[in-house]
Design a protein around this motif. Structure first.
Motif: not given
Lengths: 457, 457
Positions: B285, B279-282
């Protein structure tokens, strides 16, 4: 079979670790389920691969059957000595031989149980993920290609055994695989022995792939209005690529059993139990997205368990589901089905099976590793009732036929043993003949776990 | 071998799709590397599994060798007809037979290439991840157990082939596996045929596991002060459980070759190329955490490519590395090594190999799928120089010995063919004898790709 001559020679090798006592032999004639056999002629407790090789060489010379035994937790009678002979119990070969956290692998003897292994790994930051519920032996799990609740994320024994040491029927010892993460060097003998249920050789050592203990874990249990909503929620979650570490289905009957057995108060509806592994932020994101998908399928009453003890309680309940179901009908025998279908057919397969069970007169709560298309019903059969036994057989046969018609398999994880031998021809066709050809090439006298896996003609 | 009688019968079945012309036969006597053979007696272009079965039946009756051919991109001479006979070219069996996005599987014929498959999948939101670089055929990739840059995340062909249709030597047809995500029903014939290099049967159909196209992708290239810093960065990243989708190592010599070939301006230092999927956030990170780890190992000059076109340029450069290396020395032949070791031994293995190459007088830039412990050197051999050929052979032999000494394998992904046949006994010991026993059980006349994989005695 020259059993007396063989046992004489085996006693010379093993001393008291060859048991001919009736209680020990009887102990090895029972399984976790309704399947039984006569006892083996003797039980051997080897302490090394070299001893196993000696046992095989002696047994082959005297044409005596050999049957491996791990923790005795298999569900299809895999380890029962149908033709007598010697049961080889790996209880005294339960050591960790080498821990290599830097390579994320561990080398173990076959008798170690998965709980003992994970206890020993705790301080390394690593764990062995395959979890069939029972505290099975690692050797037995490899021999039966076990999987369980975490297979959706970490794979089955097929994916987590990197290499083996195997003793063949004639006592030869081979090593398969390497300590490197992959190899393109020749036939995949590791994969051939994993799932061969002791019919090609006896596993005396395993190199296992380990995984990092997740930094953060989040689990939840949530109710759905009906079974197909729950299954469709799982399908959508998979298609969104949200990496579930576990995703388990419990039908309303199983929920009732768990409520009674574990003093829970879940609503009497179908439930999903789900777990995410990852970083704090990753797990939070996955949980949120799953929550949205679940809500779209009518799920309410969402309970997240981020505390270790709450999660432990949740999975303890799931693992106790089999016993909880049995407790619903004291004195009953559990006949556990194990179909596995393509995920798109799962809702249909479960619905048809539920209807079939409802009509047959035998209670059959259902659970499933729904991320894998694998589901079980525990048919609670009155062992005294010929009618119920016959009804359970018919339900099982129709389920096998249904799984094959949908492009699936008669066993997702429990294996063939002798409980499912009758379905092998239907599932594999000519491929089953090829399995027999491989068996005869490696075990020409048919001494390794005879009566199992292949055609006996 | 009664070749004329066989070819007469084959012509009756295939008409013009059996070619005896010299150019077509010669085309099938070359490989991508220095390995050569005489041409086959004829080349067949079947259009169906039924035709392949007819070919096998005719060839077996006349004791004529059969060799499968995909896209001709293998590196160890797998598809060369060492004993003549008929080469079976799957170019006209290149169709997608069934697309099942809801089950995340696809059923294909063996001749389809991975690029054609992924082009057809583009609109489904799914993709087939195994990427050996070359635009190989899927059948060939299965037969050689191919992997490549994405194996660290998505596995090799071992992990992504769910089932097969195979024609055996005598013309029997079997199906292995099911469309369910897993099965515990019997010997894992799928795994046995994957990597068997056409020596047990001819693959006529494959059911493949697909994966969701990642929502977000981020890639980077970063320089390290030395090779062991780069490798240690990878080890630490793995141990932190940060899921890399690709992680490639390029040594300074390869960087120089890429700079020259693709007009890049990377500093002449060892580099890592890395990609994250999620995902974008994953992804953000993961990138941040990797950046911290890399900085701790002295990496500077970090360049993230989040735009599709920048990433495409990056991986095009990586895939062109083999050609870029060859271009460093016009007229040379590429001898590509393929050792794979436990990840903890990787830095040591690469260092020893670099020193050995430096001392041997033949240039040998190195690249590696470092997340798997797999690395290649491209030895740029002057084909006219007997001295260089001998030096390259000695380097390769010492590398094989080194990989085995470190607990690894002589081939991580290129396979055995006939280039590596000489190392099978050393890698597998008695296991190699067992492979021969399996081979003889399924192909008693030794007609499937003879001269390969097993001992010929």
């Amino acid at each position: 079979m020259r059993i007396d001559a063989a046992l004489g020679e085996l006693e010379a090798v093993l001393g008291e670790r060859l048991s001919r006592s009736r209680p020990v032999r009887e102990q090895h004639a029972h399984s976790e389920t309704h399947l039984r056999s006569g006892p083996p002629d003797a039980v051997a407790f080897p302490r090394s691969a070299a001893e196993v090789a000696r046992i095989a060489e002696i047994c082959t010379r005297h044409l005596v059957p050999m049957v491996g035994w791990g923790a005795g937790t298999s569900l299809e009678g895999h380890a029962l000595a149908l033709r007598g002979g010697v049961t080889i119990d790996f209880a005294q070969m339960d050591q960790i031989l080498e821990m290599r956290p830097e390579d994320m692998i561990v080398r173990v003897q076959p008798g170690i149980t998965r709980e003992a292994l994970n206890a020993a790994l705790r301080d390394t930051g690593l764990f062995f993920p395959v979890d069939p519920g029972a505290n099975a032996s690692i050797g037995g799990m490899a021999a039966t290609r076990a999987s369980g609740t975490t297979a959706v994320r970490y794979g089955t024994m097929r994916d987590n055994v990197l290499g083996l040491e195997v003793v063949l029927a004639d006592g030869r010892m081979i090593r398969t695989g390497t300590a490197a993460p992959k190899s393109a060097a020749g036939y995949d003998l590791t994969a051939l022995f994993v799932g061969s249920e002791g019919t090609l050789g006896l596993i005396t050592e395993l190199t296992l792939r380990l995984h990092g203990q997740p930094e953060a874990v989040s689990a939840a249990v949530c109710a759905f209005p009906d079974m197909s909503s729950a299954v469709n929620c799982v399908i959508e979650t998979i298609q969104h690529g949200i990496p579930m570490a576990r995703i388990e289905f419990l039908d309303a009957a199983t929920v009732a059993a768990c409520n009674a057995y574990a003093q829970m108060e879940m609503p009497l509806q179908p439930h999903l139990m789900i777990e995410f592994h990852g970083t704090e932020a990753g797990v939070a994101e996955q949980a949120e997205r799953f929550g949205e998908i679940a809500a779209g399928h009518g799920s309410a009453d969402f309970q997240w368990a981020t505390r270790t003890e709450d999660r432990a309680r949740l999975w303890k309940m799931r693992h106790a589901a089999y016993r909880a179901c049995l407790a619903m009908r004291p004195g009953c025998e559990g006949w556990v089905t194990d179909a596995c279908v393509p995920i798109s057919r799962l809702a249909e397969a479960v619905e048809e099976t539920q209807a079939d069970i409802a009509a047959c007169g035998v209670p059959g709560p259902m659970v499933g590793h729904v991320g894998d298309g694998n589901f079980h019903s525990v048919l609670l059969v009155d062992p005294e009732s010929e009618t119920e036994r016959e009804a359970a057989k018919r339900v099982s046969a129709r389920l096998a036929e249904r799984a094959l018609r949908m492009g699936g398999t008669v066993t997702g994880e429990h294996g063939i043993g002798f409980g499912k031998l009758g379905y092998m021809a239907a599932e594999h066709g000519e491929g089953w003949i090829v399995m027999g050809e491989i068996k005869r090439a490696l075990d020409p006298h048919g001494l390794m776990n005879p009566g199992k896996m292949v055609s006996q003609t």
